[in-house]
Motif scaffolding. Structure first.
Motif, PDB file in Angstrom:
ATOM      1  N   VAL B  52     -20.494  16.146  63.685  1.00  0.00           N
ATOM      2  CA  VAL B  52     -19.449  16.387  62.676  1.00  0.00           C
ATOM      3  C   VAL B  52     -18.065  16.262  63.323  1.00  0.00           C
ATOM      4  O   VAL B  52     -17.159  15.635  62.766  1.00  0.00           O
ATOM      5  CB  VAL B  52     -19.635  17.775  62.007  1.00  0.00           C
ATOM      6  N   ALA B  54     -17.380  14.517  65.996  1.00  0.00           N
ATOM      7  CA  ALA B  54     -17.194  13.083  66.281  1.00  0.00           C
ATOM      8  C   ALA B  54     -16.801  12.332  65.017  1.00  0.00           C
ATOM      9  O   ALA B  54     -15.965  11.419  65.056  1.00  0.00           O
ATOM     10  CB  ALA B  54     -18.478  12.498  66.867  1.00  0.00           C
ATOM     11  N   ALA B  55     -17.378  12.730  63.872  1.00  0.00           N
ATOM     12  CA  ALA B  55     -17.069  12.060  62.601  1.00  0.00           C
ATOM     13  C   ALA B  55     -15.596  12.265  62.230  1.00  0.00           C
ATOM     14  O   ALA B  55     -14.920  11.318  61.813  1.00  0.00           O
ATOM     15  CB  ALA B  55     -17.964  12.604  61.493  1.00  0.00           C
ATOM     16  N   ILE B  56     -15.113  13.489  62.418  1.00  0.00           N
ATOM     17  CA  ILE B  56     -13.704  13.763  62.089  1.00  0.00           C
ATOM     18  C   ILE B  56     -12.782  12.965  63.019  1.00  0.00           C
ATOM     19  O   ILE B  56     -11.800  12.366  62.581  1.00  0.00           O
ATOM     20  CB  ILE B  56     -13.416  15.282  62.174  1.00  0.00           C
ATOM     21  N   ALA B  58     -13.487  10.147  64.527  1.00  0.00           N
ATOM     22  CA  ALA B  58     -13.552   8.728  64.131  1.00  0.00           C
ATOM     23  C   ALA B  58     -12.695   8.480  62.893  1.00  0.00           C
ATOM     24  O   ALA B  58     -11.997   7.470  62.803  1.00  0.00           O
ATOM     25  CB  ALA B  58     -14.999   8.334  63.856  1.00  0.00           C
TER      26      ALA B  58
END
Lengths: 202, 66
Positions: B52, B54-56, B58
């Motif tokens: 999560v 890493a998603a933010i 990215a």
């Protein structure tokens, strides 16, 4: 995207209207990214591995890929970066109302796979969703990607949306720090990758 | 230290040498492995939390998209 979306919002404000385009962009980003999470995790359901084996497969493969792309973002090794390279058409903002333009840009960029992939960290997300096949977690994780996409625009739009000179200066400044962002992603990717891979062996 | 100060104050960013980049990335990998030993949650939950984050990151990096 800062240079496209914020002027649209600024135009709305000049006409005395609320800046709905930025809100629509936010909704589009989350919906687009969440839809990708849903699609990929449903596809992942076709992989005939279950339980602990599946989790270890996801951790191991995602971990290795993350470390490789981390090294790539740190410009230490070359790793292929498959991408479509499509760009959301600029003509949309002339053709459609600002709200619809914002929504379409949000969805187009939120999905992520169709457009140019800026940092390798993105590759990790659909891969993880595919390998785990967990629909709820995948939708949530990729929705967070969508949140990350719109959040800076909302903040900058609120702070500097009406000051064109400040906005241009900010865009120029951001460009100078692009290599730092890529390197920063490389560090995070390596960290996450090493963690994921190490959990398989502990 | 001067380079770090320049980055923090958003003055300028100079790409570090290969040696420095490799050192920082190796350190990140060691920290990642070390976190496994310290983590008390299950692999499923902790990896989800990291993904999560890493998603933010990215998503935020999308600010640099054309």
């Amino acid at each position: 995207m800062v240079g496209t979306m914020l002027p649209i919002g600024y135009g709305e404000r000049l006409q005395g209207r609320a800046r709905r385009s930025l809100e629509a962009y936010a909704i589009g980003s989350v919906v687009g990214a969440g839809s990708l999470g849903l699609l990929v995790s449903e596809l992942g359901g076709l992989i005939p591995v279950e339980g602990q084996d599946r989790l270890e497969l996801a951790l191991g493969v995602t971990g290795i890929v993350a470390v490789l792309y981390g090294l790539s973002d740190a410009s230490l090794v070359r790793v292929p970066r498959p991408q479509a390279g499509w760009q959301v058409p600029t003509r949309w903002y002339r053709r459609f109302r600002p709200e619809l333009t914002g929504l379409l840009y949000g969805v187009g960029l939120g999905v992520g796979l169709a457009t140019r992939i800026q940092v390798s960290t993105f590759y990790l997300l659909p891969l993880w969703c595919l390998l785990t096949g967990n629909v709820a977690w995948s939708v949530f994780t990729l929705s967070m990607f969508g949140v990350g996409r719109f959040l800076p625009l909302l903040i900058i739009g609120t702070e500097r949306g009406g000051d064109v000179q400040a906005l241009e200066s900010l865009i120029g400044k951001l460009e100078e720090f692009k290599p730092l962002v890529t390197f920063g992603n490389g560090i995070i990717l390596t960290f996450v990758g090493a963690y994921l891979f190490a959990t398989v062996w502990t | 230290l001067r380079d770090a100060a320049d980055v923090i104050t958003l003055r300028r960013y100079t790409v570090p040498s290969v040696h420095r980049r490799a050192t920082v990335v190796a350190l990140a990998a060691v920290c990642g492995c070390g976190l496994v030993l310290l983590s008390r949650s299950t692999a499923e939950v902790s990896s989800f939390v990291l993904l999560v984050i890493a998603a933010i990151v990215a998503g935020l990096s999308g600010l640099w998209s054309p």
